[in-house]
Every structure is written in structure tokens, then in C-alpha cells.
Design an enzyme around this catalytic site. Structure first.
Site, PDB file in Angstrom:
ATOM      1  N   LYS A   1       0.992  -1.860  -0.484  1.00 10.62           N
ATOM      2  CA  LYS A   1      -0.032   0.137  -0.156  1.00 10.62           C
ATOM      3  C   LYS A   1       0.619   1.733   0.360  1.00 10.62           C
ATOM      4  CE  LYS A   1      -1.798  -1.273   3.911  1.00 10.62           C
ATOM      5  NZ  LYS A   1      -2.571  -1.591   4.949  1.00 10.62           N
TER       6      LYS A   1
ATOM      7  N   ARG B   1      12.856  -5.553   5.494  1.00 13.10           N
ATOM      8  CA  ARG B   1      12.064  -3.957   4.675  1.00 13.10           C
ATOM      9  C   ARG B   1      13.236  -2.930   6.168  1.00 13.10           C
ATOM     10  NH1 ARG B   1       6.402  -1.781   4.941  1.00 13.10           N
ATOM     11  NH2 ARG B   1       6.442  -2.718   7.158  1.00 13.10           N
TER      12      ARG B   1
ATOM     13  N   ARG C   1      12.353  -1.671  11.587  1.00 14.90           N
ATOM     14  CA  ARG C   1      11.471  -1.573  12.758  1.00 14.90           C
ATOM     15  C   ARG C   1      11.618  -2.502  13.935  1.00 14.90           C
ATOM     16  NH1 ARG C   1       6.593   0.729   9.467  1.00 14.90           N
ATOM     17  NH2 ARG C   1       5.956  -1.021  11.068  1.00 14.90           N
TER      18      ARG C   1
ATOM     19  N   ARG D   1       0.538  -9.567  13.441  1.00 17.73           N
ATOM     20  CA  ARG D   1       0.005  -8.322  13.115  1.00 17.73           C
ATOM     21  C   ARG D   1      -1.269  -9.338  11.493  1.00 17.73           C
ATOM     22  NH1 ARG D   1       4.717  -5.163  12.102  1.00 17.73           N
ATOM     23  NH2 ARG D   1       3.651  -4.062  10.355  1.00 17.73           N
TER      24      ARG D   1
END
Length: 222
Positions: free
Chosen positions: A19, A134, A167, A178
Site C-alpha cells: 500500500k 524491510r 523497525r 499483526r
């Protein structure tokens, strides 16, 4: 869809579905505003609006901001953010059917009903591989990936040379939680939008350029 046509859409997808890659493409092409839930909350709190103050009080107590406040924040953006005159891309909201219903009622009242609900679909296993690799440059928000989009120099931002970080919630265990919450909460939303004929499902495991082409086709469909 012509350049000057407005778009009014919801972008649905689990963490890592892309997204964050596709929303800026939509903004660039259609000149619409990108309303991401977290950014919107932070902006209202920073501006010290009544809604922001109310949200901050709830968040400081560890509570969840009510659907009512979120819908009112979106309404405020639609009325007062000039970028929203050409439409909007909602990202991260609605997450539940009551939220979708409240949003719908507000948008119909404003004469700006939703035109599209686009779902980016990716298998959980692939998402785990995507997310756990990431890397983020904190100051600019630029993101890289150990496998798919590595920086030129290991763990350093290509532009500034500053260190990249991973992160804390970008690990397999946190991500599985999640994803579990996402499936539980958001899959009913997909069913809700499928009933109203504005839903399109996109295979987001493809290359980002191919996903973008598919999104454009989906937006033309209605």
C-alpha cells in the site's frame, strides 16, 4: 480514467502488501489526497484541533480512538484539505464493518460516495519474507529491502549515507500477530464491499509495476 477525474477509494491490504508503494502512485496520477489513519491522527494532534485533543487524551490513556472520531477526522480532511478536492485514497480505515457503515453514511451525506474498494492480496508466507527484510531510513521514510531492493551500501541510505534501521515490529513473530489481527478484523470488510459491487481484488505478489497496471484496470472497471 482521465487525469482530471476524481477518485474516491479505499485501499485494503495486510502489512507488507505494498500500500505504501501504490498510494503515492495514485496521488501522483490523480492528484487526490492520501488519508492514512496514523498520519491523519498525528496531523490532527500536532495541529491541536478539537478532534486531535480528544484523540490524544484517549491514546495517552492507552485507549483506542473511537470510530466516531476517526470518521469526523476524515470528514474534516475532505472539507478542509485542498488536496481532497480531487478525491481521496483511504488507507488503514475502515478496519471493521461498523467503521465501514459509519464512513459510508458520512460520505453519502457529503455527496462523495466511495467508487472503489481495492484489495491487495498476498499470501502470509510471502509477506513474512517481505517485511522481515524491510529497512527504513528514519529521517526520510525511504524504505529498502535486504533481498528485493537492497541499498547500494549495506545498511546505509543511498542518498544521505546515514544508517538504516529495522523497525522493532518488523520481525516474524510480531508480523504473524499483526497478520492474525488483520485477517480477523479486515476480511469481513472485504465481504462487505463485495456486496456493493465496488470491490476489486489485485494479486499483489507481482512486481510493483504490474500491480500498478492492475490497479488502473480495476479503477476503470466501474
Amino acid at each position: 480514467m482521465a487525469q482530471d477525474e476524481s477518485i474516491r477509494m479505499v485501499l485494503i491490504g495486510p502489512p507488507g502488501a505494498g500500500k505504501g508503494t501504490q498510494a503515492p502512485n495514485l496521488v501522483n496520477k490523480f492528484g487526490a489526497c492520501h488519508l492514512a489513519t496514523g498520519d491523519m491522527l498525528r496531523s490532527q494532534i500536532a495541529k491541536g484541533t478539537d478532534l486531535g485533543k480528544e484523540a490524544k487524551k484517549i491514546m495517552d490513556q492507552g485507549g483506542l480512538v473511537s470510530d466516531e472520531i476517526m470518521v469526523n477526522m476524515i470528514k474534516d480532511e475532505l472539507l478542509n484539505n485542498p488536496a481532497c478536492k480531487k478525491g481521496f485514497i483511504l488507507d488503514g480505515f475502515p478496519r471493521t464493518i461498523p467503521q465501514a457503515e459509519k464512513l459510508n453514511a458520512m460520505l453519502i451525506e457529503q455527496n462523495t460516495p466511495l467508487q472503489n474498494a481495492v484489495e491487495l492480496k498476498v499470501d502470509d508466507d510471502l509477506l513474512v519474507a517481505r517485511i522481515t527484510g524491510r529497512l527504513i531510513h528514519q529521517a526520510s521514510g525511504r524504505s529498502y529491502h535486504k533481498l528485493f531492493n537492497p541499498p547500494k551500501e549495506d545498511m546505509k541510505d543511498d542518498v544521505t549515507g546515514e544508517p538504516l534501521i529495522q523497525r522493532s515490529d518488523d520481525n516474524a513473530e510480531a508480523l504473524k500477530k499483526r497478520l492474525g489481527a488483520y485477517h480477523q478484523q479486515t476480511e469481513p470488510i472485504v465481504e462487505y464491499y463485495k456486496k456493493s459491487d465496488i470491490w476489486s481484488g489485485i494479486d499483489a505478489s507481482k512486481k510493483p509495476t504490474e500491480v500498478w497496471e492492475d490497479i488502473l484496470i480495476a479503477l476503470n472497471k466501474n
